[in-house]
Design a protein around this motif. Sequence first.
Motif, mmCIF file in Angstrom:
data_model
loop_
_atom_site.group_PDB
_atom_site.id
_atom_site.type_symbol
_atom_site.label_atom_id
_atom_site.label_comp_id
_atom_site.label_asym_id
_atom_site.label_seq_id
_atom_site.Cartn_x
_atom_site.Cartn_y
_atom_site.Cartn_z
ATOM 1 N N ASN A 169 0.877 -1.168 0.000
ATOM 2 C CA ASN A 169 0.000 0.000 0.000
ATOM 3 C C ASN A 169 0.914 1.218 0.000
ATOM 4 O O ASN A 169 1.675 1.417 0.938
ATOM 5 C CB ASN A 169 -0.891 -0.022 1.239
ATOM 6 C CG ASN A 169 -2.058 0.924 1.118
ATOM 7 O OD1 ASN A 169 -1.875 2.096 0.802
ATOM 8 N ND2 ASN A 169 -3.247 0.428 1.369
ATOM 9 N N VAL A 170 0.887 1.986 -1.066
ATOM 10 C CA VAL A 170 1.879 3.049 -1.214
ATOM 11 C C VAL A 170 1.290 4.454 -1.156
ATOM 12 O O VAL A 170 1.973 5.421 -1.473
ATOM 13 C CB VAL A 170 2.692 2.887 -2.512
ATOM 14 C CG1 VAL A 170 3.589 1.668 -2.409
ATOM 15 C CG2 VAL A 170 1.797 2.781 -3.740
ATOM 16 N N GLY A 171 0.045 4.571 -0.739
ATOM 17 C CA GLY A 171 -0.458 5.938 -0.642
ATOM 18 C C GLY A 171 -1.936 5.993 -0.374
ATOM 19 O O GLY A 171 -2.566 5.008 0.004
ATOM 20 N N GLY A 452 3.611 -1.605 3.478
ATOM 21 C CA GLY A 452 3.963 -0.708 2.376
ATOM 22 C C GLY A 452 5.227 -1.139 1.650
ATOM 23 O O GLY A 452 5.652 -0.461 0.706
ATOM 24 N N VAL A 453 5.854 -2.223 2.108
ATOM 25 C CA VAL A 453 7.175 -2.571 1.571
ATOM 26 C C VAL A 453 7.289 -4.008 1.057
ATOM 27 O O VAL A 453 8.345 -4.421 0.597
ATOM 28 C CB VAL A 453 8.274 -2.316 2.636
ATOM 29 C CG1 VAL A 453 8.486 -0.821 2.838
ATOM 30 C CG2 VAL A 453 7.926 -2.980 3.954
ATOM 31 N N VAL A 454 6.200 -4.773 1.149
ATOM 32 C CA VAL A 454 6.234 -6.140 0.622
ATOM 33 C C VAL A 454 6.526 -6.055 -0.882
ATOM 34 O O VAL A 454 6.202 -5.064 -1.525
ATOM 35 C CB VAL A 454 4.896 -6.872 0.924
ATOM 36 C CG1 VAL A 454 3.716 -6.197 0.261
ATOM 37 C CG2 VAL A 454 4.957 -8.344 0.523
ATOM 38 N N PRO A 461 7.702 4.550 1.049
ATOM 39 C CA PRO A 461 6.406 4.067 1.545
ATOM 40 C C PRO A 461 5.522 5.250 1.946
ATOM 41 O O PRO A 461 5.997 6.383 2.004
ATOM 42 C CB PRO A 461 6.778 3.220 2.764
ATOM 43 C CG PRO A 461 8.229 3.439 3.033
ATOM 44 C CD PRO A 461 8.780 4.389 2.011
ATOM 45 N N PRO A 462 4.232 5.009 2.202
ATOM 46 C CA PRO A 462 3.344 6.126 2.536
ATOM 47 C C PRO A 462 3.765 6.841 3.811
ATOM 48 O O PRO A 462 4.279 6.220 4.729
ATOM 49 C CB PRO A 462 1.976 5.467 2.703
ATOM 50 C CG PRO A 462 2.199 4.009 2.754
ATOM 51 C CD PRO A 462 3.531 3.726 2.147
ATOM 52 N N GLY A 463 3.557 8.154 3.811
ATOM 53 C CA GLY A 463 3.827 8.938 5.010
ATOM 54 C C GLY A 463 5.168 9.654 4.990
ATOM 55 O O GLY A 463 5.428 10.506 5.825
#
Lengths: 769, 256
Positions: A169-171, A452-454, A461-463
Motif C-alpha cells: 500500500n503506497v499511498g 507498504g514494503v512487501v 512508503p506512505p507517510g
Amino acid sequence: MTAGVDDAVARGRELGVALSDDELRRIADHLGRLPTATELFAFDAQWSEHCSYKSSREHLKKLPTEGPSVLLGVGEDAGIVRLGEWNGETYGIVVAHESHNHPSQVVPFEGAATGIGGIVRDVLCMGAEVIGIADPLRFGRLENEHCRYVAQQVVDGIAAYGNAIGVPNVGGDVFFDESFDDNVLVNVVALGLVKEKDIIHSRAPEGSVGWDIVLVGKATDRSGFGGASFSSLTLDEEDADQNKGAVQVPDPFLKNVIMRASYAVFAELRANGIVAGFKDLGAGGLAGCSAELCAAGGMGAEVELDRVSTAQRDLPPEVIAIGETQERLCWIVPPSFTPTLLAIYNEMYSLPRVARGACAAIIGKVSDTGRYVAKHCGETVMDVDLEFLTGGVRYHREFVMPPHSRETELERERAVVDAVRVRPATLLARLRAVLAHRDVASRASIFRRYDGVVRGCTAIPPGFADAGVLVPVPGAPLGVAVGIGGNPRYGKIDPRHAAELAVAEAVGHVAAVGAHAAALTDCLNFGDPTVPEQMGAFVAAVDGLAHAARELGVPYVSGNVSFYNRSSSGKHVAPSPIVGCIGTIADVSRIATMGFKHAGSAIVVTAPLELALGGSVIAELLGIASATLPELRYHAFVRQCALVTDALACGAIASAHLIGDGGTLAAIAKMSLTSPRRCGFRVDPKPVAEHAGHEIVWFSEVPGFVVEVVDAASFAELGARHHVDAYDAGEVTGEPDAVIGDERVTLAELREAWEAPLREFYGASTGSA
Amino acid sequence: MLVFPGTNSEDETLRAVRAVGLEGELVHWSQPEKLARFDAYILPGGFAYEDRIRAGAVAAHDAVMDSVIEAAQAGKYVLGICNGAQILAEAGLVPGTGPLRRPTAAFAPNASGRFQSVHVHVKLAVDPSRVPILAGIEPGAVIPAWASHGDGRLAAPDDELARIERDGHLAFVYCDRDGTTVAAPNGSALSCAGLVNAEGNVLAIMPHPERDAWTFQHLDATRDAVRGNTEEMLAPSGGIVFFEAFARAVLAEAIA
C-alpha cells in the motif's frame, strides 16, 4: 408490442430487480417473449449505473484520454501508461481505479477488503503483476459511534486484504466530514507492471470460435448476488440485511495463490506465443464477465452453468450466472492450451487444496453467433443478443449547474480580521491547532497497519513524501509514483473548482518526489443523479477535471463513477472528485522524501501569497464561511512543478512538499516532523504577513511548494529559467525545536500535537527509523 | 526457497539471495519431491494456510516440512524470515529445546493486537561463533529491516525464556540505529527479533532484512548521501549484510 411485455414488468417487480418499467418493456420487446429470471438479473446488472455508466457517459467523453504516454487508453478493465525502456523492452504501468462505497458502508471490513480484491483482478487480467495499491478514504465524523466503527473496520479490511496478497500500500489520503456520516467513500487505485508486448486484452481473440471459456477461482456461492444494481441504489436502513447479502466475502489468501498461479500462466502463454483473453469477474458475475469478453471480440458464448463449481448444491441458475462471488477470473484459451492452464491452477498451485471448491474449470465455448446462451440442467436459461445486453442504455439526466459566488477581496480580509479578533492566538498556537486538525493530523497510525514494503520494490512508503514511489523493474532505475488529490471541503463549495484543484494536487504530489506526471485516474463520488443539483455538481466536476487535465497536459487512463452516495434521510455526500496521478521517474537516484535533510538549508516557498481561505482548515478553525477557493493559475503551476522536478534532479533542493491542508506553515512543520535527521526549523513570519496583509496567510492553502534549498545559486538560476517567483520563509536548523518569530517549541511537543489525534483512534506503533 | 499458499515475500527474498552469489529457486508446497537436492533452505515471509490456529502452525505440520526438518537435523542451513520464522518455531526447530512440532516458544499476536509495518534495526545478540548459518557476521552487527507482521511477539513460559537467553538462542534483538537495545515494537519477550537453535544451523528472524537491502530502500541519510548516483542507488546495501553472511555459510559448507 409482444404479449410478454406487461408480464415482464410484473416479473421484474416480483424478482426485485432495479430495472425500470421502461427498461423491462424494452428487454421483453427485444426478446419477443417473457424474459427468464436469469436474463432479468443479467440485464439488471449490465444495465445498472455501476456497469453501464448510463447517466455519466455523455459527460465523461469530455475527459482527455490521449497522449504519447498512453499505451492503452480507457475502455478495458484498466488503462496502461508508458513507464520507460529497459534492456530493449518497453514497460507499462497498469492503472485501475474503483470505488467500493456502498459495500463498505453496509459491511465495512468485507466491503473495503473486496474493494481491493476487485481492483487487483482488474490489473491482473491485463497480464500484469500487481505492484501497488493506494486508498483514498472519506469517513464520517469520529464523534459518531457508527462512523468510528466504519472508520476502524475499513482500515482493518484494507490491511487484512492487501497484506495477505502481498501488494504494498503506497499511498492514499483520508478526510473526515459530516457528509460521509451515512455514506463512507472507499476508493482504491491499483497499479500493475507489464511489458508492452505482453499485454493481455479483455476480449475473445480473433479467430477464437470454439475456444474454451475457463472459470478460475473460488466456488460460486450466494454472496454478492445483486451487487451491481445494489451499488446503484440509495442505502436504506430497512434493507440492511438484504444489502449485506449483496456484499461479497473476501478470501485474500486464495487470491494470493490465484495471482501467483496466473503469473505462471502468463509465462507459459508467452513462452508458447499464445494470445488469450482474460477478464475479472466483477459486477454482473460470470455472465457479465464472459458476455463482455465475447462481445468485445465480436463473438458469442455457449455456457454450461452446471459445470461451474459451486459451494452449495441447488443454487438457482441466476445466482450461478450473475452472483458476484469474489476471487474469480475468466480465461478464453485455445483448447490445445487448456490442459496446461488447468494443471497450473489445479495441480501446481493446487487451488482445490487451498479453498474448498476452488478450481479452474471449462464452463463453455466461444461461438460465432453473437448471442449469449446459457444452459442449466438441460434448459436454456439465457439466450440474448450480446450487443443488446452489453451495449447498455443511455440517459440524459436533467441537471442544474451549481451556483458560483466569491467574496470580494475586501470582504475576505474583513472576515479574517473579524474572526481573528474573536479568536486571538499566536501563530504557534494556531499551528498546533492546525496540525491537530482531523484532516492534517499524521496518518502514520493508519499507514502502519498496511504493509507498504512487501515485494521489496518500495523506495518511498506512505507517510514519508507526497507520493509513494516504487522501483518496479528489478535492476532498472525506473520509478513510478502515485499521488492522490481531492478535498471534500472544496467539493461542497464549488465542485468544478474542487475538481481542478484535485487534479493539480495529484500532479503536484508526484512532482514533489521528482516524478513526471504521466497519467491521471479519477473516481467520481456523487449523490443521486436523478436530483438535478447533484447531477449538476457531477457535470461541473467533470468539466473541471477535463479543463485541468488539458491545461496540465496529462491524460486520463482509467476512472470510475459512483452515484447514489445518499442516505435514506436524503443526505448526499460532498461532491468528491478524487484524482490519482501516476508519475514516472527515469532515474530513481533523483527522488526525494519530504523530510528536511540538512541543517542550514534555506526554506523557500514557490506559492503565491494569497489570502484564499475557502474550504481551508484555518477557515474552519476560525469559523470563517468563505466561498473563495485558492486560485489555480495553470501556467504558473506547471512552471512550479517543472522547477521542483528539475531542482530535485540537479540537487539544488533536497526535499519538496506540496502545500495542502493547513497551508504553508503546516507544510514546513510536516517537513521537519518527517526529517530523517530530526532537523528543526526557524521561520520569520513578519515579512510574509506584511506583504500579504495578514499573518493568517501562513495557513492559506495556495497551490505551490515548500522546498529545502541546498544550492541557492543553482536554484535561483532554475527559478529564473522557469519564471517562478519564490520567497524565503526561513531555515532548517540542527536543533530539535521549531522557532516561529519569537516563539519556540520543541519538535517533540509539535509532533505530539500532530500525531496524537489519529494515534488515539487507530493505535500506536513505533519503529526505530 | 519453500513457498506455501499465502507466502508473499518470495520474490524479494530470492533477489537478495541471488545478489549475494547464491543460486535459488522456488519450490511450491505441492512439490515436496523437488526439495532433497538443495544445500540450504529458506522459508520466506507472508502467510501460510491463512495462519490458521497460530501463525505457521499448519505449515509446520505440512508433509512438505518433513524434508526441511530432515535437512535441518542433517546439519543443513535453514533460514526462516517472518512467516518462515513462525513456521520454524511451530516445527520446534527453534529454539529447538523441545520435541519436533511441539513448540516450546511461539511468535504470538503483537501486543497491539494488530498487524503493523514499521522500520526497525536488529542487533546480533549472540556470540557469532554460535551462529554458523551467518558465517563471519560481525559481533553486535546492526541490521536495518522492516517489521511487517501481526504475530511477532515471542511468547514462552518464564523458564523457557530464561533458557533461550542463557543458552544463546536469542539471536537478534530490536535496537536503535546505534545498536542500543530497545523495547520491541510488537511487545516481544526479551525484545527478541530472532531465534537460533543450539547447533546454529537453523535461524528464525521476524523482521525482513530483504526489504531494506538496496540503497534506494533506505529511508535514512544513507540514501541521501548517494543522490544522483544511479549505480550506487540501485546497489545492495544495508540489510544485504544479513544475506552476505548467510551466503558465506552456505558456500563454505557446499565447498567443504
